[in-house]
Write a protein that holds these residues in place. Structure first.
Motif, PDB file in Angstrom:
ATOM      1  N   UNK A  34       0.833  -1.206   0.000  1.00 24.89           N
ATOM      2  CA  UNK A  34       0.000   0.000   0.000  1.00 24.89           C
ATOM      3  C   UNK A  34       0.866   1.254   0.000  1.00 24.89           C
ATOM      4  N   UNK A  35       1.869   1.268   0.853  1.00 19.17           N
ATOM      5  CA  UNK A  35       2.724   2.451   0.963  1.00 19.17           C
ATOM      6  C   UNK A  35       3.588   2.643  -0.280  1.00 19.17           C
ATOM      7  N   UNK A  59       3.730   6.461  -3.968  1.00 17.53           N
ATOM      8  CA  UNK A  59       4.653   7.314  -4.746  1.00 17.53           C
ATOM      9  C   UNK A  59       4.284   7.389  -6.224  1.00 17.53           C
ATOM     10  N   UNK A  60       4.111   6.231  -6.920  1.00 19.66           N
ATOM     11  CA  UNK A  60       3.803   6.329  -8.348  1.00 19.66           C
ATOM     12  C   UNK A  60       2.342   6.626  -8.659  1.00 19.66           C
ATOM     13  N   UNK A  61       1.424   6.223  -7.791  1.00 22.17           N
ATOM     14  CA  UNK A  61      -0.012   6.329  -8.092  1.00 22.17           C
ATOM     15  C   UNK A  61      -0.697   7.424  -7.300  1.00 22.17           C
ATOM     16  N   UNK A  62      -0.251   7.607  -6.037  1.00 23.77           N
ATOM     17  CA  UNK A  62      -0.890   8.573  -5.157  1.00 23.77           C
ATOM     18  C   UNK A  62      -1.700   7.866  -4.077  1.00 23.77           C
ATOM     19  N   UNK A  63      -2.031   8.599  -3.031  1.00 26.24           N
ATOM     20  CA  UNK A  63      -2.822   8.036  -1.939  1.00 26.24           C
ATOM     21  C   UNK A  63      -4.296   8.151  -2.297  1.00 26.24           C
ATOM     22  N   UNK A  68      -3.862   4.576   3.318  1.00 26.23           N
ATOM     23  CA  UNK A  68      -3.596   5.457   2.176  1.00 26.23           C
ATOM     24  C   UNK A  68      -4.856   6.101   1.618  1.00 26.23           C
ATOM     25  N   UNK A  69      -6.021   5.578   2.006  1.00 15.95           N
ATOM     26  CA  UNK A  69      -7.273   6.093   1.427  1.00 15.95           C
ATOM     27  C   UNK A  69      -8.370   5.999   2.483  1.00 15.95           C
ATOM     28  N   UNK A  70      -9.039   7.094   2.713  1.00 14.35           N
ATOM     29  CA  UNK A  70     -10.008   7.194   3.809  1.00 14.35           C
ATOM     30  C   UNK A  70     -11.336   6.548   3.415  1.00 14.35           C
ATOM     31  N   UNK A  71     -11.364   5.214   3.443  1.00 13.33           N
ATOM     32  CA  UNK A  71     -12.585   4.496   3.074  1.00 13.33           C
ATOM     33  C   UNK A  71     -12.560   3.097   3.675  1.00 13.33           C
TER      34      UNK A  71
END
Length: 242
Positions: free
Chosen positions: A95-96, A100-104, A184-187
């Motif tokens: 996940x972390x 970098x390449x895709x975004x949070x 990485x994603x608030x869901x």
């Protein structure tokens, strides 16, 4: 003041000051009813979405890889090596690394979740296809079926139990892994679980979110079992006869 000794931070404390909430009892139903629409239900919907998208994409990719590997056997080993490598990467690390390449964002979360379904689904689909008896394939060829007709009418239906078995494992695994998407994603249900752990912990929110996660996994598994039984009636007849 020692905040750790002050007890958990109860969400919206003061608005609902029942004894259960004040003393952070094991489970306070009042908090669940008050926060279902604003906390738990949205998180559950997001969790269903995360898992459904990941498993659906994983199934399509794994099915394509398995069909190609079934036709060209030399592709099986490289595919197994790549999917095994992806499966062995620690989930939090993957996940972390994708940030970098895709975004949070949702894309990073889904890429990670999909990658963990591939090995399970690929192996089960391929095992199911390879498990079709040769005499059945010979009979289908003798009836004048083309290679595509054999695949659609004979091989895939007979491989269905193995495919659904892999799908059940992939679904339950994805539901579990989706609880750490919050990093990485608030869901998803991982959000209220993480929030509750940081609040003392706040037992009611932690238990409610955990039970919803477990219930979602059990329900999904049961539905897949029913789906398999509905699509493979001959398997039940053979089991009764044998």
């Amino acid at each position: 003041m020692n905040l750790a000794a002050a007890g958990p931070v109860i969400p919206e404390y003061g608005k609902h000051s029942s004894s259960c909430l004040v003393h952070n009892h094991l489970f306070c139903w009042q908090w669940v009813t008050d926060n279902w629409g604003s906390v738990l239900w949205p998180a559950l919907r997001q969790h269903v979405y995360l898992a459904a998208i990941a498993v659906s994409i994983g199934l399509v990719i794994a099915m394509a890889l398995a069909l190609v590997a079934h036709r060209y056997r030399w592709l099986e080993q490289p595919t197994v090596l790549i999917t095994t490598f992806l499966y062995t990467i620690p989930s939090l690390a993957l996940f972390e690394l994708l940030v970098a390449p895709v975004g949070a964002n949702l894309y990073a979360a889904e890429i990670a979740l999909v990658s963990y379904t591939l090995l399970i689904l690929f192996r089960n689909i391929l095992t199911g296809l390879r498990g079709v008896p040769e005499e059945v394939l010979d009979a289908a060829e003798g009836m004048g079926m083309t290679r595509t007709q054999q695949l659609l009418r004979v091989e895939l239906p007979l491989a269905l139990p193995a495919i659904v078995a892999g799908l059940r494992i992939a679904v339950v695994t994805t539901i579990a892994l989706a609880t750490i998407v919050y990093t990485i994603y608030d869901a998803g249900l991982g959000v209220p679980i993480h929030t509750a752990l940081g609040e003392g912990p706040f037992k009611t929110e932690l238990i409610a979110a955990g039970v919803l996660t477990i219930g979602f996994a059990i329900l999904s598994d049961a539905l897949l079992v029913l789906l398999q039984r509905g699509l493979t009636p001959w398997a039940r007849i053979r089991a009764k006869g044998g």
